[in-house]
Design a protein around this motif. Structure first.
Motif, PDB file in Angstrom:
ATOM      1  N   PHE A 174       0.850  -1.208   0.000  1.00  0.00           N
ATOM      2  CA  PHE A 174       0.000   0.000   0.000  1.00  0.00           C
ATOM      3  C   PHE A 174       0.877   1.246   0.000  1.00  0.00           C
ATOM      4  CE2 PHE A 174      -1.956  -3.353   2.529  1.00  0.00           C
ATOM      5  CZ  PHE A 174      -3.188  -3.510   1.905  1.00  0.00           C
ATOM      6  N   GLY A 175       0.543   2.229  -0.835  1.00  0.00           N
ATOM      7  CA  GLY A 175       1.311   3.462  -0.799  1.00  0.00           C
ATOM      8  C   GLY A 175       0.853   4.479  -1.810  1.00  0.00           C
ATOM      9  N   LEU A 176       1.664   5.512  -1.917  1.00  0.00           N
ATOM     10  CA  LEU A 176       1.342   6.656  -2.760  1.00  0.00           C
ATOM     11  C   LEU A 176       2.672   7.120  -3.363  1.00  0.00           C
ATOM     12  CD1 LEU A 176      -1.112   9.206  -1.228  1.00  0.00           C
ATOM     13  CD2 LEU A 176       0.621   9.951  -2.796  1.00  0.00           C
ATOM     14  N   PRO A 177       2.759   7.254  -4.707  1.00  0.00           N
ATOM     15  CA  PRO A 177       4.067   7.475  -5.336  1.00  0.00           C
ATOM     16  C   PRO A 177       4.654   8.849  -5.031  1.00  0.00           C
ATOM     17  CG  PRO A 177       2.310   7.668  -6.955  1.00  0.00           C
ATOM     18  CD  PRO A 177       1.664   7.228  -5.687  1.00  0.00           C
ATOM     19  N   GLY A 178       5.965   8.953  -5.206  1.00  0.00           N
ATOM     20  CA  GLY A 178       6.655  10.233  -5.058  1.00  0.00           C
ATOM     21  C   GLY A 178       7.933  10.174  -5.873  1.00  0.00           C
ATOM     22  N   GLY A 179       8.493  11.333  -6.157  1.00  0.00           N
ATOM     23  CA  GLY A 179       9.687  11.375  -6.997  1.00  0.00           C
ATOM     24  C   GLY A 179      10.845  10.589  -6.407  1.00  0.00           C
ATOM     25  N   SER A 180      10.950  10.605  -5.080  1.00  0.00           N
ATOM     26  CA  SER A 180      12.073   9.917  -4.437  1.00  0.00           C
ATOM     27  C   SER A 180      11.837   8.415  -4.343  1.00  0.00           C
ATOM     28  CB  SER A 180      12.270  10.486  -3.034  1.00  0.00           C
ATOM     29  OG  SER A 180      11.068  10.290  -2.298  1.00  0.00           O
ATOM     30  N   PHE A 181      10.745   7.945  -4.920  1.00  0.00           N
ATOM     31  CA  PHE A 181      10.438   6.507  -4.846  1.00  0.00           C
ATOM     32  C   PHE A 181      10.295   5.937  -6.261  1.00  0.00           C
ATOM     33  CE2 PHE A 181       7.912   2.815  -3.221  1.00  0.00           C
ATOM     34  CZ  PHE A 181       8.745   2.473  -2.174  1.00  0.00           C
ATOM     35  N   ASP A 182      10.822   6.707  -7.261  1.00  0.00           N
ATOM     36  CA  ASP A 182      10.507   6.342  -8.641  1.00  0.00           C
ATOM     37  C   ASP A 182      11.092   5.002  -9.060  1.00  0.00           C
ATOM     38  OD1 ASP A 182      13.092   7.253  -8.713  1.00  0.00           O
ATOM     39  OD2 ASP A 182      12.744   8.811 -10.213  1.00  0.00           O
ATOM     40  N   SER A 183      12.263   4.622  -8.527  1.00  0.00           N
ATOM     41  CA  SER A 183      12.834   3.333  -8.947  1.00  0.00           C
ATOM     42  C   SER A 183      11.965   2.179  -8.453  1.00  0.00           C
ATOM     43  CB  SER A 183      14.274   3.189  -8.449  1.00  0.00           C
ATOM     44  OG  SER A 183      14.346   3.396  -7.056  1.00  0.00           O
ATOM     45  N   THR A 184      11.414   2.310  -7.253  1.00  0.00           N
ATOM     46  CA  THR A 184      10.554   1.227  -6.761  1.00  0.00           C
ATOM     47  C   THR A 184       9.208   1.249  -7.489  1.00  0.00           C
ATOM     48  OG1 THR A 184      11.620   1.485  -4.616  1.00  0.00           O
ATOM     49  CG2 THR A 184       9.694   0.084  -4.681  1.00  0.00           C
ATOM     50  N   MET A 185       8.716   2.442  -7.830  1.00  0.00           N
ATOM     51  CA  MET A 185       7.467   2.494  -8.617  1.00  0.00           C
ATOM     52  C   MET A 185       7.673   1.789  -9.958  1.00  0.00           C
ATOM     53  SD  MET A 185       5.374   3.835  -6.553  1.00  0.00           S
ATOM     54  CE  MET A 185       3.986   3.513  -7.634  1.00  0.00           C
ATOM     55  N   ASN A 186       8.850   2.015 -10.545  1.00  0.00           N
ATOM     56  CA  ASN A 186       9.158   1.348 -11.816  1.00  0.00           C
ATOM     57  C   ASN A 186       9.182  -0.171 -11.621  1.00  0.00           C
ATOM     58  OD1 ASN A 186      10.186   1.469 -14.631  1.00  0.00           O
ATOM     59  ND2 ASN A 186      11.981   0.518 -13.710  1.00  0.00           N
ATOM     60  N   ALA A 187       9.777  -0.619 -10.519  1.00  0.00           N
ATOM     61  CA  ALA A 187       9.825  -2.065 -10.252  1.00  0.00           C
ATOM     62  C   ALA A 187       8.425  -2.618 -10.004  1.00  0.00           C
ATOM     63  CB  ALA A 187      10.725  -2.324  -9.042  1.00  0.00           C
ATOM     64  N   LEU A 188       7.586  -1.834  -9.312  1.00  0.00           N
ATOM     65  CA  LEU A 188       6.211  -2.304  -9.075  1.00  0.00           C
ATOM     66  C   LEU A 188       5.483  -2.488 -10.409  1.00  0.00           C
ATOM     67  CD1 LEU A 188       5.203  -0.186  -5.941  1.00  0.00           C
ATOM     68  CD2 LEU A 188       5.278  -2.684  -6.080  1.00  0.00           C
ATOM     69  N   HIS A 189       5.796  -1.625 -11.362  1.00  0.00           N
ATOM     70  CA  HIS A 189       5.200  -1.775 -12.690  1.00  0.00           C
ATOM     71  C   HIS A 189       5.728  -3.050 -13.356  1.00  0.00           C
ATOM     72  CE1 HIS A 189       3.496  -0.592 -16.533  1.00  0.00           C
ATOM     73  NE2 HIS A 189       4.654  -0.932 -17.087  1.00  0.00           N
ATOM     74  N   ASN A 190       7.045  -3.253 -13.263  1.00  0.00           N
ATOM     75  CA  ASN A 190       7.659  -4.442 -13.910  1.00  0.00           C
ATOM     76  C   ASN A 190       7.208  -5.744 -13.270  1.00  0.00           C
ATOM     77  OD1 ASN A 190       9.179  -2.731 -15.431  1.00  0.00           O
ATOM     78  ND2 ASN A 190      11.027  -2.887 -14.152  1.00  0.00           N
ATOM     79  N   GLN A 191       7.033  -5.724 -11.956  1.00  0.00           N
ATOM     80  CA  GLN A 191       6.826  -6.967 -11.195  1.00  0.00           C
ATOM     81  C   GLN A 191       5.363  -7.163 -10.817  1.00  0.00           C
ATOM     82  OE1 GLN A 191       9.283  -9.065 -10.870  1.00  0.00           O
ATOM     83  NE2 GLN A 191      10.878  -7.668 -11.603  1.00  0.00           N
ATOM     84  N   LYS A 192       4.450  -6.648 -11.624  1.00  0.00           N
ATOM     85  CA  LYS A 192       3.043  -6.740 -11.169  1.00  0.00           C
ATOM     86  C   LYS A 192       2.555  -8.177 -11.064  1.00  0.00           C
ATOM     87  CE  LYS A 192       1.194  -3.684 -14.780  1.00  0.00           C
ATOM     88  NZ  LYS A 192       2.313  -3.607 -15.666  1.00  0.00           N
TER      89      LYS A 192
END
Ligand code: FAD
Length: 578
Positions: free
Chosen positions: A25-43
């Motif tokens: 659970f979360g809410l994206p931010g610029g300082s979390f972009d690498s993990t957001m990218n991984a969340l997209h890759n690893q759905k």
């Protein structure tokens, strides 16, 4: 052989998946972009659930961990996102459940330069976390998260991993093996024979023994009932332990304290021996007979004697210790006067509470609302209770059966916990019936996340008990004799607000409207919000006065009975003398 390369954030998510975490659970931010990218890759292995406030994400993870006993995950980005997590993480800490929090950080190249949104996060999490580290290299990311999860499980607490965002983008070798399959917990000591013998001797000598259990006995429901029946001892529990034993078990009186039932308070006060199993209940000093002998069973040696003097301490898992007590004791043939009186006292309480279930005063009493909930609840329902008067009403009036579960922010007592915990529990149990039950104070702190329920089509039934007041605090101000201050709250039509957010909303004022709304709500596949306008009447404060004209000032008793419509409740003494 040379391993394939993978981005460090992707490798980290794979470790989490190996530990059984399949959503966060979360809410994206610029300082979390690498993990957001991984969340997209690893759905395929990790579902991202977007909440509308990080506090809701952290409370959702805490609620989920309470319901499952397994680790749950949340995240926030650097600065404000990280700060917003704190409240939910403290809730997890104080109810002793494992939660992993990933926290964004600015890139290493700009750290320590007072960069945009940069803050020193580790000191902020130092008090809440059992593990609190900032990763320093990309290669460390899977390892640090693996260690964090181990520590969260080992210490039943919160693990925080702070990730400078540039590290997550870096490719590393894809060869890290998580320790999930190796990890073991729960190797507890066997109880010592001498302690068991001494405990049974004290129980035998007692005239009015009780069993008091807490959430540490969550796996021992059958053993509690078996021991209660074998030794003819009535039981009660902490609020948090509600649901371990069926609420309609005749010799189970529920809780003591402000959320107490009358038979619960009576039992705690009258007991001359307390077998205290898997609880750290903090207010026993106010409710337990101070002269009672005390036997405590706990897996944590630091908890023995922590809250109460102890005559016999048994360091063991609750289930094992109760089984040992069962094997080492003989069945008691006859029910004592005390045991029979306890059962009769509870029956009297049940009749009294049931007498309000069809009450059609407007604004409504709460009993008809809980009658609807109990009638409609499925065998595996999960109830997520909020903090406030609703905690008292829920603990008293929900009629839980084994197979159902309840969550509550019990020790930290943070308002606004129910809607998030419902999101957390529905995310992990999509096929179970999930309820959030709040007051208007708690609901309006987090109601924006009804949108999250709509987004993910979570068929949560959200019940709001609206009395336009912070009622729990209002009662405390009354008790202290101070003027009511800051406790009246602006009302709103939460049913209409829910409809505007895309949920199915109802606002009800009468018994007929209540029944119609519940009937319409059942079986829908969308989130429902039922705003029930209730009277601002204080729940009967059973802990404040023994309703007994023979032992108390008759005028006070009469006024108390009149004020709380308590006609019909008999003193415990009457059952003991019967
Ligand atoms: P914990 O505090 O988590 O203690 C569990 C204990 O079990 C620990 O000591 C642990 O070491 C031990 N343990 C864990 N696993 C095992 C095992 N396998 N075997 C043996 N031991 C084990 N509660 C009430 O009861 N009455 C009230 O009136 C009341 N009022 C409240 C009002 C509000 C508004 C709110 C929000 C909460 C209220 N609570 C009340 C909740 C209360 O504050 C406590 O947090 C809660 O009841 C404590 O529950 P516990 O002792 O079961 O759990």
């Amino acid at each position: 052989m040379v391993a394939q390369k993978i981005n460090a954030s992707d490798a980290m998510l794979k470790v989490m998946a190996d530990w059984g975490i399949d959503h966060i659970f979360g809410l994206p931010g610029g300082s979390f972009d690498s993990t957001m990218n991984a969340l997209h890759n690893q759905k395929a292995i990790m579902r991202y659930i977007q909440v509308r406030h990080e506090e809701v994400g952290a409370l959702a993870a805490a609620g989920e961990a309470k319901a499952t006993g397994k680790i749950a995950a949340t995240f926030g980005s650097a600065g404000p996102g990280a700060v917003h997590l704190l409240n939910g993480l403290y809730d997890a800490k104080y109810d002793h459940v494992p939660v992993l929090a990933l926290v964004g950080q600015v890139a290493t190249g700009v750290m320590n330069t007072d960069y945009f949104q940069e803050m020193n996060e580790n000191p902020m999490f130092a008090d809440v976390a059992v593990y609190n580290r900032t990763v320093m290299t990309a290669e460390q990311m899977p390892l640090v998260v693996d260690q964090a999860i181990q520590q969260a499980y080992k210490h039943h607490g919160v693990a925080v991993v702070t990730i400078p965002t540039n590290l997550g983008w870096q490719p590393i070798e894809d060869n890290f093996e998580a320790t999930a399959n190796l990890f073991q917990i729960g190797n507890y000591p066997e109880p010592r024979n001498a302690d068991i013998e001494r405990a049974l001797q004290l129980i035998k000598e007692a005239k009015q023994p009780i069993i008091y259990f807490g959430q540490g006995a969550s796996a021992a429901g059958e053993e509690l009932v078996a021991l209660s029946e074998q030794l003819k001892i009535p039981m009660m529990s902490s609020a948090l332990a509600k649901g371990i034993v069926a609420d309609d078990y005749p010799a189970y009186m529920l809780s003591a304290g402000r959320v107490a039932t009358k038979p619960g308070v009576d039992l705690a006060t009258a007991a001359d021996l307390i077998l205290f199993v898997g609880s750290n209940y903090e207010f026993g000093q106010y409710f337990f007979n101070p002269d009672a002998k005390f036997i405590q069973i706990d897996i944590d040696p630091t908890k023995l004697g922590h809250r109460h003097h102890v005559d016999v301490g048994i360091l063991a898992d609750a289930k094992t210790a109760l089984k040992t007590l069962l094997t080492a004791s003989q069945p008691v043939a006859n029910q004592s006067t005390f045991y029979k009186a306890a059962i009769a006292n509870k029956a009297n309480w049940d009749v009294w509470t049931a007498s309000f279930e069809e009450d059609d005063q407007s604004p409504l009493r709460v009993e008809p609302v809980f009658k609807q909930i109990n009638d409609m609840a499925s065998a595996d329902a999960i109830f997520n209770l909020d903090v406030g008067n609703v905690s008292i009403d829920g603990v008293r009036f929900l009629k839980m059966r084994p197979g159902q579960k309840m969550t509550l922010s019990a020790w930290y007592a943070t308002m606004g916990c129910a809607v998030p915990a419902a999101i957390g529990t529905q995310a992990t149990y999509p096929d179970r019936q999930v309820w959030s039950i709040s007051g208007d104070g708690g609901f309006s702190m987090v109601m924006q996340d009804i949108i999250t329920q709509v987004k993910y089509q979570m068929p949560i039934i959200n019940v709001v008990l609206s009395n336009d007041s912070f009622g729990f605090i209002e009662a405390e101000q009354d008790d202290k004799g101070q003027p009511r201050s800051g406790v009246a709250i602006q009302g709103a039509d939460y049913g209409a607000a829910a409809t505007a957010m895309g949920a199915r909303g109802f606002t009800v004022r009468t018994l007929a409207e209540l029944k119609t709304a519940f009937a319409a709500a059942m079986g829908t596949k969308e989130p429902v919000v039922i705003d029930v306008k209730i009277a601002n009447e204080r729940p009967l404060p059973v802990e404040q006065l023994v309703i007994d004209e023979q032992t108390q000032d008759p005028e006070k008793v009469a006024a108390f009975v009149e004020k709380y419509h308590a006609q019909g409740l008999k003193p415990f003494r009457a059952f003991l003398e019967n």
